[in-house]
Design an enzyme around this catalytic site. Structure first.
Site, PDB file in Angstrom:
ATOM      1  N   CYS A 226      65.755   2.806  57.502  1.00 32.43           N
ATOM      2  CA  CYS A 226      66.063   3.884  56.558  1.00 32.43           C
ATOM      3  C   CYS A 226      67.375   4.560  56.941  1.00 32.43           C
ATOM      4  CB  CYS A 226      64.928   4.896  56.501  1.00 32.43           C
ATOM      5  SG  CYS A 226      64.594   5.723  58.073  1.00 32.43           S
TER       6      CYS A 226
ATOM      7  N   LEU B 215      31.120   5.888  47.310  1.00 30.97           N
ATOM      8  CA  LEU B 215      32.497   5.375  47.416  1.00 30.97           C
ATOM      9  C   LEU B 215      33.103   5.602  48.795  1.00 30.97           C
ATOM     10  CD1 LEU B 215      34.003   6.278  43.922  1.00 30.97           C
ATOM     11  CD2 LEU B 215      32.746   4.243  44.627  1.00 30.97           C
TER      12      LEU B 215
ATOM     13  N   HIS C  23      58.741   6.107  62.751  1.00 31.32           N
ATOM     14  CA  HIS C  23      58.856   4.787  62.141  1.00 31.32           C
ATOM     15  C   HIS C  23      58.800   3.702  63.210  1.00 31.32           C
ATOM     16  CE1 HIS C  23      60.795   6.242  58.107  1.00 31.32           C
ATOM     17  NE2 HIS C  23      59.631   6.799  58.362  1.00 31.32           N
TER      18      HIS C  23
ATOM     19  N   ARG D 131      38.438  -1.112  50.223  1.00 31.47           N
ATOM     20  CA  ARG D 131      38.526   0.310  49.901  1.00 31.47           C
ATOM     21  C   ARG D 131      39.380   1.059  50.927  1.00 31.47           C
ATOM     22  NH1 ARG D 131      32.284   2.113  48.446  1.00 31.47           N
ATOM     23  NH2 ARG D 131      32.116   1.054  46.420  1.00 31.47           N
TER      24      ARG D 131
ATOM     25  N   GLU E 196      60.911   1.390  64.176  1.00 31.23           N
ATOM     26  CA  GLU E 196      62.065   1.268  65.051  1.00 31.23           C
ATOM     27  C   GLU E 196      62.026   2.303  66.176  1.00 31.23           C
ATOM     28  OE1 GLU E 196      63.687   0.609  60.786  1.00 31.23           O
ATOM     29  OE2 GLU E 196      61.956   1.536  61.765  1.00 31.23           O
TER      30      GLU E 196
ATOM     31  N   GLY F 122      32.622   0.910  35.114  1.00 34.06           N
ATOM     32  CA  GLY F 122      31.911  -0.238  34.573  1.00 34.06           C
ATOM     33  C   GLY F 122      32.651  -1.002  33.480  1.00 34.06           C
ATOM     34  N   ALA F 123      31.835  -1.576  32.571  1.00 36.38           N
ATOM     35  CA  ALA F 123      32.364  -2.508  31.583  1.00 36.38           C
ATOM     36  C   ALA F 123      33.431  -1.877  30.690  1.00 36.38           C
ATOM     37  CB  ALA F 123      31.226  -3.047  30.729  1.00 36.38           C
TER      38      ALA F 123
ATOM     39  N   ASP G  84      24.932   4.817  38.638  1.00 37.17           N
ATOM     40  CA  ASP G  84      24.855   4.339  40.020  1.00 37.17           C
ATOM     41  C   ASP G  84      24.911   5.452  41.070  1.00 37.17           C
ATOM     42  OD1 ASP G  84      24.918   1.934  38.735  1.00 37.17           O
ATOM     43  OD2 ASP G  84      26.885   1.315  39.475  1.00 37.17           O
TER      44      ASP G  84
ATOM     45  N   ARG H 235      31.502   2.987  54.522  1.00 40.13           N
ATOM     46  CA  ARG H 235      30.462   3.024  55.556  1.00 40.13           C
ATOM     47  C   ARG H 235      30.174   1.655  56.177  1.00 40.13           C
ATOM     48  NH1 ARG H 235      28.768   3.724  50.580  1.00 40.13           N
ATOM     49  NH2 ARG H 235      27.134   2.403  49.673  1.00 40.13           N
TER      50      ARG H 235
END
Length: 331
Positions: A86, A215, A59, A195, A61, A294-295, A211, A218
């Site tokens: 924590c 994903l 962590h 992303r 700290e 999509g839609a 399409d 790049r």
């Protein structure tokens, strides 16, 4: 709180640095929060700083204290932390205990941790050890930085971004539904950066068919997100690009729950809205996701406001006159 205007200014100065450090963990530490820490000596200034660099790693700290070359200075120093230290054993030992063991006498915290495993216990532990604790320094900034983590912890649901690109006259695609590149190179870079900063990205069945997206990130440097496909009838062949690479792929369906290598099936029974699906994803460690359409899929989230933010890119000079409308747009 601080005793004077000068005290407040000093605390804000060093907390700002801690927040800058914390932000370096963006896209690398989820489902943990981003945390930064700075150790400050009254005469020597900053003598150690660090941040939570990777999920499961030390962590903030721990990293900040480890950077201090002269441990004798710690008892005279203040540690600034963007999130309450924590107090429980997880993948690493409790940071509150470390602060106590090192003899640090003052701790300045931006934000109390809402995680039920902490939730004030770290602060209480420090105070019981006789350590002065100041809270609420740059609390709003710390809250904004960890908005996805805080939402996930408080609601048990992922933080959802809706993302789409639209023509100048407000359509997602032409009437025939064929893919048209609406975004420019700068926008693509922004999208890939986004992303890299979330746990997962979600698409509907038709978008994958039309399409065949990869994903990946790049156009940016960072980790590829996990992929989520809404495929109720399990009709999508596993030959599409979305199933390539090393990332986990979640298939949201109405038929089975199973795991095959990287392919994980989540069975949903209620298709009226995405709540059940989001709950299942949350239980599987998805704290934030981008919905890229999509839609039909966008409408699933827009109806009932099952999202926290929208990212919308409008092309400055592209007109379809008619086409696939944006859900709830009135077109």
């Amino acid at each position: 709180m601080a005793n004077s205007v000068s005290d407040i200014a000093v605390h804000q100065k060093y907390m700002q640095r801690a927040l800058q450090l914390a932000a370096l963990g963006l896209g690398k530490v989820s489902p943990n929060p981003m945390v930064g820490a700075v150790v400050v000596h009254p005469e020597k200034g900053i003598i150690g700083e660090g941040y939570h660099q990777v999920y499961g790693g030390p962590h903030a700290e721990v990293n900040a204290i480890a950077q201090v070359t002269d441990a004798s200075l710690l008892s005279e120093s203040t540690i600034y932390v963007t999130l309450e230290p924590c107090s429980h054993f997880g993948k690493t030992p409790p940071c509150a205990n470390l602060i106590i063991e090192k003899g640090i006498k003052k701790v300045v915290v931006a934000l109390q941790d809402p995680n039920p495993l902490v939730a004030g216990r770290g602060i209480a532990l420090l105070k019981q050890a006789g350590i002065e604790v100041i809270t609420g320094v740059l609390e709003q900034e710390a809250t904004l930085l960890n908005k996805t983590f805080l939402h996930h912890i408080r609601t048990g649901m992922p933080y959802v971004y809706l993302k789409w690109a639209q023509s100048t006259d407000g359509f997602l695609a032409p009437t025939d539904g064929k893919p048209v590149l609406i975004s420019n190179e700068v926008h693509q870079m922004q999208v890939h950066k986004q992303r890299a900063e979330v746990d997962a990205i979600l698409l509907g069945y038709n978008t994958v068919i039309n399409d065949n997206p990869a994903l990946t990130v790049r156009h940016w440097t960072g980790r590829n997100p996990q992929r989520i496909v809404v495929d109720p009838q399990l009709a999508l062949p596993l030959t599409y690009q979305i199933f390539g690479g090393a990332e986990t792929v979640w298939i949201i369906n109405s038929q089975k729950t199973d795991t095959t290598n990287r392919i994980k099936y989540l069975q949903v029974t209620n298709w009226d809205n995405p709540t059940e699906m989001l709950e299942l994803l949350s239980k599987n460690g998805i704290g934030s996701l981008v919905v890229e359409g999509g839609a039909k899929t966008l409408a699933w989230f827009l109806n009932g406001n099952h999202y926290q933010e929208k990212w919308v890119y409008t092309h400055p000079n592209l007109y379809f006159a008619n086409g696939i409308a944006i859900p709830n747009s009135g077109k």
